[in-house]
Design a protein around this motif. Structure first.
Motif, PDB file in Angstrom:
ATOM      1  N   GLU A 163       0.839  -1.204   0.000  1.00  0.00           N
ATOM      2  CA  GLU A 163       0.000   0.000   0.000  1.00  0.00           C
ATOM      3  C   GLU A 163       0.873   1.254   0.000  1.00  0.00           C
ATOM      4  O   GLU A 163       1.747   1.418   0.852  1.00  0.00           O
ATOM      5  N   ILE A 164       0.638   2.127  -0.980  1.00  0.00           N
ATOM      6  CA  ILE A 164       1.397   3.377  -1.057  1.00  0.00           C
ATOM      7  C   ILE A 164       0.497   4.593  -0.800  1.00  0.00           C
ATOM      8  O   ILE A 164       0.989   5.720  -0.749  1.00  0.00           O
ATOM      9  N   ARG A 165      -0.811   4.353  -0.621  1.00  0.00           N
ATOM     10  CA  ARG A 165      -1.731   5.464  -0.350  1.00  0.00           C
ATOM     11  C   ARG A 165      -1.806   5.742   1.150  1.00  0.00           C
ATOM     12  O   ARG A 165      -1.723   4.826   1.964  1.00  0.00           O
ATOM     13  N   LEU A 166      -1.978   6.996   1.491  1.00  0.00           N
ATOM     14  CA  LEU A 166      -2.202   7.390   2.880  1.00  0.00           C
ATOM     15  C   LEU A 166      -3.707   7.461   3.119  1.00  0.00           C
ATOM     16  O   LEU A 166      -4.388   8.369   2.630  1.00  0.00           O
ATOM     17  N   LEU A 167      -4.240   6.477   3.842  1.00  0.00           N
ATOM     18  CA  LEU A 167      -5.673   6.410   4.133  1.00  0.00           C
ATOM     19  C   LEU A 167      -5.884   6.908   5.559  1.00  0.00           C
ATOM     20  O   LEU A 167      -5.672   6.179   6.526  1.00  0.00           O
ATOM     21  N   GLU A 168      -6.306   8.147   5.669  1.00  0.00           N
ATOM     22  CA  GLU A 168      -6.355   8.803   6.973  1.00  0.00           C
ATOM     23  C   GLU A 168      -7.787   9.168   7.328  1.00  0.00           C
ATOM     24  O   GLU A 168      -8.575   9.573   6.466  1.00  0.00           O
ATOM     25  N   ASN A 169      -8.128   8.997   8.601  1.00  0.00           N
ATOM     26  CA  ASN A 169      -9.411   9.445   9.137  1.00  0.00           C
ATOM     27  C   ASN A 169      -9.187   9.914  10.575  1.00  0.00           C
ATOM     28  O   ASN A 169      -8.066   9.825  11.089  1.00  0.00           O
ATOM     29  N   PRO A 170     -10.214  10.411  11.261  1.00  0.00           N
ATOM     30  CA  PRO A 170     -10.002  10.949  12.624  1.00  0.00           C
ATOM     31  C   PRO A 170      -9.501   9.929  13.630  1.00  0.00           C
ATOM     32  O   PRO A 170      -9.036  10.313  14.715  1.00  0.00           O
ATOM     33  N   SER A 172      -7.534   7.007  12.634  1.00  0.00           N
ATOM     34  CA  SER A 172      -6.544   6.109  12.036  1.00  0.00           C
ATOM     35  C   SER A 172      -5.158   6.299  12.638  1.00  0.00           C
ATOM     36  O   SER A 172      -4.818   7.356  13.178  1.00  0.00           O
ATOM     37  N   VAL A 173      -4.375   5.239  12.502  1.00  0.00           N
ATOM     38  CA  VAL A 173      -2.946   5.277  12.798  1.00  0.00           C
ATOM     39  C   VAL A 173      -2.230   4.924  11.495  1.00  0.00           C
ATOM     40  O   VAL A 173      -2.497   3.877  10.899  1.00  0.00           O
ATOM     41  N   ASN A 174      -1.352   5.806  11.056  1.00  0.00           N
ATOM     42  CA  ASN A 174      -0.682   5.638   9.765  1.00  0.00           C
ATOM     43  C   ASN A 174       0.824   5.577   9.982  1.00  0.00           C
ATOM     44  O   ASN A 174       1.434   6.551  10.423  1.00  0.00           O
ATOM     45  N   ILE A 175       1.394   4.418   9.671  1.00  0.00           N
ATOM     46  CA  ILE A 175       2.819   4.181   9.913  1.00  0.00           C
ATOM     47  C   ILE A 175       3.553   4.181   8.572  1.00  0.00           C
ATOM     48  O   ILE A 175       3.229   3.374   7.687  1.00  0.00           O
ATOM     49  N   PRO A 176       4.513   5.063   8.386  1.00  0.00           N
ATOM     50  CA  PRO A 176       5.253   5.090   7.112  1.00  0.00           C
ATOM     51  C   PRO A 176       6.160   3.867   6.967  1.00  0.00           C
ATOM     52  O   PRO A 176       6.716   3.363   7.952  1.00  0.00           O
ATOM     53  N   THR A 177       6.285   3.396   5.751  1.00  0.00           N
ATOM     54  CA  THR A 177       7.111   2.217   5.472  1.00  0.00           C
ATOM     55  C   THR A 177       7.965   2.459   4.235  1.00  0.00           C
ATOM     56  O   THR A 177       7.723   3.390   3.452  1.00  0.00           O
ATOM     57  N   ARG A 178       8.941   1.606   4.075  1.00  0.00           N
ATOM     58  CA  ARG A 178       9.725   1.519   2.838  1.00  0.00           C
ATOM     59  C   ARG A 178       9.816   0.052   2.462  1.00  0.00           C
ATOM     60  O   ARG A 178      10.084  -0.794   3.309  1.00  0.00           O
ATOM     61  N   ASN A 194      -9.093   1.500  11.533  1.00  0.00           N
ATOM     62  CA  ASN A 194     -10.048   1.298  12.621  1.00  0.00           C
ATOM     63  C   ASN A 194      -9.316   0.692  13.819  1.00  0.00           C
ATOM     64  O   ASN A 194      -9.378  -0.512  14.061  1.00  0.00           O
ATOM     65  N   PRO A 195      -8.610   1.516  14.573  1.00  0.00           N
ATOM     66  CA  PRO A 195      -7.839   0.988  15.704  1.00  0.00           C
ATOM     67  C   PRO A 195      -8.709   0.487  16.850  1.00  0.00           C
ATOM     68  O   PRO A 195      -8.186  -0.112  17.796  1.00  0.00           O
ATOM     69  N   PHE A 196     -10.045   0.734  16.796  1.00  0.00           N
ATOM     70  CA  PHE A 196     -10.920   0.229  17.849  1.00  0.00           C
ATOM     71  C   PHE A 196     -11.025  -1.296  17.798  1.00  0.00           C
ATOM     72  O   PHE A 196     -11.381  -1.925  18.794  1.00  0.00           O
ATOM     73  N   PHE A 217       1.766   4.550  17.383  1.00  0.00           N
ATOM     74  CA  PHE A 217       0.416   4.491  17.944  1.00  0.00           C
ATOM     75  C   PHE A 217       0.250   5.533  19.046  1.00  0.00           C
ATOM     76  O   PHE A 217      -0.739   6.282  19.089  1.00  0.00           O
ATOM     77  N   LEU A 218       1.208   5.575  19.966  1.00  0.00           N
ATOM     78  CA  LEU A 218       1.109   6.499  21.097  1.00  0.00           C
ATOM     79  C   LEU A 218       1.059   7.955  20.633  1.00  0.00           C
ATOM     80  O   LEU A 218       0.183   8.733  21.039  1.00  0.00           O
ATOM     81  N   LYS A 219       2.002   8.337  19.789  1.00  0.00           N
ATOM     82  CA  LYS A 219       2.093   9.736  19.362  1.00  0.00           C
ATOM     83  C   LYS A 219       0.854  10.168  18.590  1.00  0.00           C
ATOM     84  O   LYS A 219       0.284  11.240  18.849  1.00  0.00           O
ATOM     85  N   GLN A 220       0.433   9.344  17.639  1.00  0.00           N
ATOM     86  CA  GLN A 220      -0.680   9.755  16.788  1.00  0.00           C
ATOM     87  C   GLN A 220      -2.001   9.772  17.550  1.00  0.00           C
ATOM     88  O   GLN A 220      -2.833  10.678  17.355  1.00  0.00           O
ATOM     89  N   GLN A 221      -2.222   8.814  18.438  1.00  0.00           N
ATOM     90  CA  GLN A 221      -3.471   8.799  19.191  1.00  0.00           C
ATOM     91  C   GLN A 221      -3.520   9.931  20.218  1.00  0.00           C
ATOM     92  O   GLN A 221      -4.578  10.515  20.465  1.00  0.00           O
ATOM     93  N   ILE A 222      -2.375  10.256  20.809  1.00  0.00           N
ATOM     94  CA  ILE A 222      -2.331  11.398  21.739  1.00  0.00           C
ATOM     95  C   ILE A 222      -2.597  12.696  20.987  1.00  0.00           C
ATOM     96  O   ILE A 222      -3.338  13.577  21.453  1.00  0.00           O
ATOM     97  N   ASN A 223      -1.986  12.835  19.780  1.00  0.00           N
ATOM     98  CA  ASN A 223      -2.217  14.040  18.980  1.00  0.00           C
ATOM     99  C   ASN A 223      -3.676  14.189  18.575  1.00  0.00           C
ATOM    100  O   ASN A 223      -4.164  15.307  18.368  1.00  0.00           O
ATOM    101  N   LYS A 224      -4.377  13.072  18.463  1.00  0.00           N
ATOM    102  CA  LYS A 224      -5.788  13.126  18.075  1.00  0.00           C
ATOM    103  C   LYS A 224      -6.724  13.217  19.280  1.00  0.00           C
ATOM    104  O   LYS A 224      -7.943  13.149  19.130  1.00  0.00           O
TER     105      LYS A 224
END
Length: 236
Positions: A163-170, A172-178, A194-196, A217-224
């Motif tokens: 997957e190369i698309r960034l699928l973001e919602n309120p 979501s947790v999105n982890i960059p990869t190579r 859907n992290p629930f 997970f920690l950083k993005q969920q805290i930011n949200k």
């Protein structure tokens, strides 16, 4: 000794035998059309002449210079299929085509030298042409047999498009990869939309689970604006 090793040795012997017959045909061609005698024995040449004349009368092997050479080329090509060796990085398909084409032309189309009396030039050109075809045949066999040597660990066949698309919602947790695919590196995303639902991270100790996944997970969920209770259990 395993059955596979026995089969490989038998195949190698067959390939050597085919190449030996090919060389014999070339030598017979050179003698039949040039009559250059290298052995001081009339009886030997009488026997050789009788054998070659019988072949010629039965199947026209020496009716012209091409017949025996074509058979020699066929046997040489078959023998090259069983050749093994290490691929030379300096050898490319361009080198193989040039050497093979020159070898075939010099080997087959030098009969015009005989009416002019250039017997020794005919012999030398035939030998050089045969060597050129032999070299190109061995190189082709090595290239075909070692085409996976550039990918020793089968990375190409084990890689796939991710997957190369960034699928973001309120939530979501999105982890960059190579990832590596089709001989180049790509940037992608692991989208936990859907992290629930349950998420599990598996890996051996020290493999980077916390650094690569849990911290994101920690950083993005805290930011949200989500609260988090993290229980990191260690097995002893």
């Amino acid at each position: 000794m395993s059955q596979q090793e026995d089969d490989l040795r038998s195949l190698a012997k067959i390939m050597d035998f085919l190449r030996a017959i090919s060389i014999v045909l070339v030598v017979a061609n050179l003698y039949f059309f040039t009559r250059v005698e290298t052995v001081d024995s009339n009886e030997f040449y009488m026997v050789v002449d009788k054998i070659l004349n019988n072949f010629n009368s039965e199947c026209g092997l020496f009716a012209n210079t091409f017949n025996s050479k074509l058979f020699a080329m066929l046997l040489l090509a078959l023998s090259c299929f069983g050749t093994k060796g290490v691929k030379d990085e300096a050898i490319t398909w361009r080198h193989i085509i040039i050497v093979g084409a020159v070898g075939i032309v010099v080997f087959l189309f030098n009969s015009w030298l005989l009416p002019l009396g250039y017997r020794y030039i005919y012999i030398i050109s035939t030998i050089l042409g045969y060597i050129g075809m032999l070299m190109s045949g061995i190189w082709i066999s090595r290239m075909l047999k070692n085409n996976m040597m550039d990918d020793r660990f089968n990375d190409e066949n084990e890689s796939f498009m991710q997957e190369i698309r960034l699928l973001e919602n309120p939530y979501s947790v999105n982890i960059p990869t190579r990832f590596y695919y089709e001989k180049k590196w790509h940037s992608g995303w692991i989208n936990v939309v859907n992290p629930f639902r349950a998420s599990i991270v598996l890996g051996t100790p020290g493999s980077g689970k916390s650094f690569a996944v849990v911290n994101n997970f920690l950083k993005q969920q805290i930011n949200k604006g989500f609260a988090l209770y993290c229980y990191d259990f260690k097995f002893v």
